[in-house]
Write a protein that holds these residues in place. Sequence first.
Motif, PDB file in Angstrom:
ATOM      1  N   ASP A  37       0.815  -1.223   0.000  1.00  0.00           N
ATOM      2  CA  ASP A  37       0.000   0.000   0.000  1.00  0.00           C
ATOM      3  C   ASP A  37       0.849   1.275   0.000  1.00  0.00           C
ATOM      4  OD1 ASP A  37       0.996   0.133   2.582  1.00  0.00           O
ATOM      5  OD2 ASP A  37      -0.965   0.093   3.563  1.00  0.00           O
ATOM      6  N   GLY A  38       2.196   1.131  -0.091  1.00  0.00           N
ATOM      7  CA  GLY A  38       3.097   2.278  -0.137  1.00  0.00           C
ATOM      8  C   GLY A  38       3.595   2.736   1.214  1.00  0.00           C
ATOM      9  N   SER A  39       3.092   2.158   2.279  1.00  0.00           N
ATOM     10  CA  SER A  39       3.557   2.548   3.611  1.00  0.00           C
ATOM     11  C   SER A  39       4.924   1.915   3.899  1.00  0.00           C
ATOM     12  CB  SER A  39       2.539   2.144   4.677  1.00  0.00           C
ATOM     13  OG  SER A  39       2.407   0.745   4.746  1.00  0.00           O
ATOM     14  N   LEU A  65       2.591   8.320   3.530  1.00  0.00           N
ATOM     15  CA  LEU A  65       2.628   9.666   2.983  1.00  0.00           C
ATOM     16  C   LEU A  65       1.280  10.344   3.152  1.00  0.00           C
ATOM     17  CD1 LEU A  65       4.604   9.139  -0.342  1.00  0.00           C
ATOM     18  CD2 LEU A  65       5.453  10.066   1.815  1.00  0.00           C
ATOM     19  N   ASP A  66       1.305  11.618   3.562  1.00  0.00           N
ATOM     20  CA  ASP A  66       0.063  12.376   3.628  1.00  0.00           C
ATOM     21  C   ASP A  66      -0.166  13.065   2.283  1.00  0.00           C
ATOM     22  OD1 ASP A  66       1.654  14.670   3.576  1.00  0.00           O
ATOM     23  OD2 ASP A  66       1.243  15.220   5.664  1.00  0.00           O
ATOM     24  N   ASN A  67      -1.211  13.867   2.162  1.00  0.00           N
ATOM     25  CA  ASN A  67      -1.550  14.516   0.891  1.00  0.00           C
ATOM     26  C   ASN A  67      -0.492  15.501   0.407  1.00  0.00           C
ATOM     27  OD1 ASN A  67      -3.925  13.080   0.711  1.00  0.00           O
ATOM     28  ND2 ASN A  67      -5.128  14.656   1.747  1.00  0.00           N
ATOM     29  N   LYS A  70       4.486  14.350   2.798  1.00  0.00           N
ATOM     30  CA  LYS A  70       5.312  14.148   3.985  1.00  0.00           C
ATOM     31  C   LYS A  70       5.026  12.772   4.574  1.00  0.00           C
ATOM     32  CE  LYS A  70       5.556  18.981   5.273  1.00  0.00           C
ATOM     33  NZ  LYS A  70       5.222  19.988   6.286  1.00  0.00           N
ATOM     34  N   ALA A  71       6.070  12.137   5.091  1.00  0.00           N
ATOM     35  CA  ALA A  71       5.913  10.830   5.719  1.00  0.00           C
ATOM     36  C   ALA A  71       5.517  11.025   7.183  1.00  0.00           C
ATOM     37  CB  ALA A  71       7.202  10.035   5.622  1.00  0.00           C
ATOM     38  N   LYS A  72       4.307  10.681   7.500  1.00  0.00           N
ATOM     39  CA  LYS A  72       3.804  10.749   8.872  1.00  0.00           C
ATOM     40  C   LYS A  72       3.940   9.367   9.484  1.00  0.00           C
ATOM     41  CE  LYS A  72       2.304  14.980   8.558  1.00  0.00           C
ATOM     42  NZ  LYS A  72       2.782  16.079   9.352  1.00  0.00           N
ATOM     43  N   CYS A  73       4.519   9.312  10.669  1.00  0.00           N
ATOM     44  CA  CYS A  73       4.857   8.029  11.269  1.00  0.00           C
ATOM     45  C   CYS A  73       4.305   7.896  12.681  1.00  0.00           C
ATOM     46  CB  CYS A  73       6.376   7.867  11.326  1.00  0.00           C
ATOM     47  SG  CYS A  73       7.203   8.090   9.742  1.00  0.00           S
ATOM     48  N   ARG A  74       4.061   6.651  13.041  1.00  0.00           N
ATOM     49  CA  ARG A  74       3.673   6.308  14.407  1.00  0.00           C
ATOM     50  C   ARG A  74       4.655   5.267  14.910  1.00  0.00           C
ATOM     51  NH1 ARG A  74      -1.765   4.269  15.336  1.00  0.00           N
ATOM     52  NH2 ARG A  74      -1.303   2.936  13.598  1.00  0.00           N
ATOM     53  N   LEU A  92       9.145  11.979   8.959  1.00  0.00           N
ATOM     54  CA  LEU A  92      10.426  11.693   8.333  1.00  0.00           C
ATOM     55  C   LEU A  92      10.688  12.705   7.224  1.00  0.00           C
ATOM     56  CD1 LEU A  92      10.464   7.818   7.789  1.00  0.00           C
ATOM     57  CD2 LEU A  92      11.731   9.133   9.481  1.00  0.00           C
ATOM     58  N   VAL A  93      11.933  13.119   7.104  1.00  0.00           N
ATOM     59  CA  VAL A  93      12.367  14.016   6.030  1.00  0.00           C
ATOM     60  C   VAL A  93      13.556  13.361   5.351  1.00  0.00           C
ATOM     61  CG1 VAL A  93      13.251  16.289   5.455  1.00  0.00           C
ATOM     62  CG2 VAL A  93      11.607  16.035   7.328  1.00  0.00           C
TER      63      VAL A  93
END
Length: 97
Positions: A37-39, A65-67, A70-74, A92-93
């Motif tokens: 799913d790309g995650s 990835l958000d819209n 940017k990579a949003k992580c938990r 993540l950057v």
Amino acid sequence: MYHTWKLCFDEKGNGKQSLISTSNTCESSVLAEFRDDGSLKILDDENVSCSDDSYIFRREMSCSLDNSGKAKCRSYQPDSPDSQRGSSNFELVRTKK
């Protein structure tokens, strides 16, 4: 508080990480996997050892990835004795070497 996290892994997902603060550095092996799913799934092999003889509990991380791209992580620490402290959110950057 750690101000820098360096994470590098190869095409098979095997890698190394360093977490750096003003007074401490923590390092360990890490496994990473891109899912269908790309995650991105990131797993610490074990607790992360630090230069001051402490450690960071092993983490299981998941990023998507958000819209805005940017990579949003938990992050979750299954072995942490206090479940309230065992999870966090971060971003993540990607940087060049």
